[in-house]
Write a protein that holds these residues in place. Structure first.
Motif, PDB file in Angstrom:
ATOM      1  N   VAL A  62      -0.125  47.514 -35.461  1.00  0.00           N
ATOM      2  CA  VAL A  62      -1.296  46.752 -35.889  1.00  0.00           C
ATOM      3  C   VAL A  62      -2.508  47.135 -35.035  1.00  0.00           C
ATOM      4  O   VAL A  62      -3.620  47.321 -35.548  1.00  0.00           O
ATOM      5  CB  VAL A  62      -1.032  45.230 -35.790  1.00  0.00           C
ATOM      6  N   ALA A  63      -2.291  47.265 -33.728  1.00  0.00           N
ATOM      7  CA  ALA A  63      -3.396  47.590 -32.825  1.00  0.00           C
ATOM      8  C   ALA A  63      -4.056  48.907 -33.220  1.00  0.00           C
ATOM      9  O   ALA A  63      -5.294  48.998 -33.295  1.00  0.00           O
ATOM     10  CB  ALA A  63      -2.886  47.660 -31.389  1.00  0.00           C
ATOM     11  N   TYR A  64      -3.253  49.926 -33.487  1.00  0.00           N
ATOM     12  CA  TYR A  64      -3.826  51.221 -33.840  1.00  0.00           C
ATOM     13  C   TYR A  64      -4.460  51.202 -35.229  1.00  0.00           C
ATOM     14  O   TYR A  64      -5.449  51.902 -35.477  1.00  0.00           O
ATOM     15  CB  TYR A  64      -2.772  52.320 -33.744  1.00  0.00           C
ATOM     16  N   ALA A  65      -3.910  50.405 -36.134  1.00  0.00           N
ATOM     17  CA  ALA A  65      -4.512  50.289 -37.461  1.00  0.00           C
ATOM     18  C   ALA A  65      -5.872  49.604 -37.383  1.00  0.00           C
ATOM     19  O   ALA A  65      -6.837  50.028 -38.036  1.00  0.00           O
ATOM     20  CB  ALA A  65      -3.576  49.510 -38.392  1.00  0.00           C
ATOM     21  N   PHE A  72     -12.060  53.973 -34.100  1.00  0.00           N
ATOM     22  CA  PHE A  72     -11.515  54.532 -32.868  1.00  0.00           C
ATOM     23  C   PHE A  72     -10.238  55.316 -33.170  1.00  0.00           C
ATOM     24  O   PHE A  72      -9.297  54.767 -33.745  1.00  0.00           O
ATOM     25  CB  PHE A  72     -11.203  53.431 -31.857  1.00  0.00           C
ATOM     26  N   GLY A  73     -10.198  56.567 -32.758  1.00  0.00           N
ATOM     27  CA  GLY A  73      -8.991  57.353 -32.891  1.00  0.00           C
ATOM     28  C   GLY A  73      -7.996  57.013 -31.802  1.00  0.00           C
ATOM     29  O   GLY A  73      -8.340  56.335 -30.820  1.00  0.00           O
ATOM     30  N   PRO A  74      -6.749  57.460 -31.930  1.00  0.00           N
ATOM     31  CA  PRO A  74      -5.729  57.152 -30.920  1.00  0.00           C
ATOM     32  C   PRO A  74      -6.139  57.550 -29.509  1.00  0.00           C
ATOM     33  O   PRO A  74      -5.798  56.866 -28.544  1.00  0.00           O
ATOM     34  CB  PRO A  74      -4.517  57.959 -31.401  1.00  0.00           C
ATOM     35  N   ASP A  75      -6.875  58.663 -29.370  1.00  0.00           N
ATOM     36  CA  ASP A  75      -7.277  59.108 -28.041  1.00  0.00           C
ATOM     37  C   ASP A  75      -8.429  58.291 -27.475  1.00  0.00           C
ATOM     38  O   ASP A  75      -8.832  58.492 -26.319  1.00  0.00           O
ATOM     39  CB  ASP A  75      -7.651  60.594 -28.065  1.00  0.00           C
TER      40      ASP A  75
END
Length: 271
Positions: A62-65, A72-75
């Motif tokens: 959920v946080a990354y979605a 914001f990208g994963p990096d």
């Protein structure tokens, strides 16, 4: 209690995922980075292997979605660790938002901000493996025959009546610690808990614990709802709510829940 309405979503996400958008620009603790907090440690099935940066587990996913919807990208995501009690205290935070199964309550909303709910907790049947081996099944007819226990100080008894209607009156106890102790001693067969609590109790507290099944959240009058926790007055709240709304509307949030809280945990739905 603060009221969050769709009228506040003026900053709805319009930019492509991973492209910084105006909604979040300049509003994070560190410009160009989204700082997200979780527990120390963080537990399955919310975070797998205590590694939120993997994106595996319900809350990590959920946080990354949410991050992607905010541009914001994963990096561009940084993780920090906090205790549950520390996070719900008033004052400045070292994170932009925090996921640790925080229930949204009026009392807490006096000192912190919450997003719209990202999860409505199902009610689950906690029991022991011996009861399952004895023939208990994830059907209402089977559940009726079990001997139930409940905390007399909660809404567990009316919920039992509404959801199951046991053949025998439930045994009442002073708190949930006594309920689980009675189950461990074989004095009762089962009890109702919200799914996150049941997962924890079956894995950590109750020897040979098992979860027989779960009722869909819509079957409960007041399901426990989790929200992303932010500092009081956070300028990101509208952006986060816009992201969650987009994830709900697209069906992505439901997909994440199905993957990590239904398929991964293997808890069947009681119909």
């Amino acid at each position: 209690m603060k009221l969050v309405t769709t009228a506040l979503f003026a900053c709805a996400v319009a930019a492509p995922a991973f492209a910084q958008n105006d909604c979040a620009a300049g509003k994070t603790l560190t410009d160009g980075t989204l700082t997200i907090a979780t527990g120390n440690p963080a537990y399955y099935p919310w975070v797998l292997d205590d590694a939120p940066e993997s994106g595996k587990g319900f809350e990590a996913a959920v946080a990354y979605a949410v991050a992607a919807e905010m541009g914001f990208g994963p990096d561009q995501v940084t993780w920090v660790r906090t205790s549950f009690d520390q996070s719900i205290q008033p004052g400045a935070k070292d994170f932009d938002f925090n996921l640790q199964q925080f229930s949204i309550t009026e009392e807490r909303e006096q000192v912190v901000d919450f997003s719209l709910p990202y999860y409505s907790s199902a009610m689950a049947v906690l029991t022991t493996q011996s009861v399952v081996d004895g023939g208990a099944q994830a059907t209402v007819d089977s559940l009726k025959t079990l001997l139930w226990g409940a905390d007399a100080n909660t809404t567990a008894v009316p919920m039992l009546t509404d959801l199951i209607g046991p053949d025998k009156q439930p045994m009442l106890y002073g708190d949930n610690v006594d309920v689980t102790a009675a189950m461990q001693a074989g004095q009762i067969d089962a009890a109702l808990f919200d799914l996150p609590t049941a997962l924890y109790l079956s894995a950590v507290v109750l020897e040979n614990g098992a979860i027989l099944g779960q009722f869909p959240p819509e079957r409960s009058a007041n399901p426990d709802q989790f929200g992303l926790l932010m500092e009081e007055g956070s300028p990101l709240r509208d952006c986060v709510n816009a992201a969650l709304t987009a994830l709900k509307d697209s069906g992505k949030l439901a997909e994440i829940e199905a993957e990590w809280l239904q398929e991964t945990t293997g808890v069947p739905v009681i119909q």
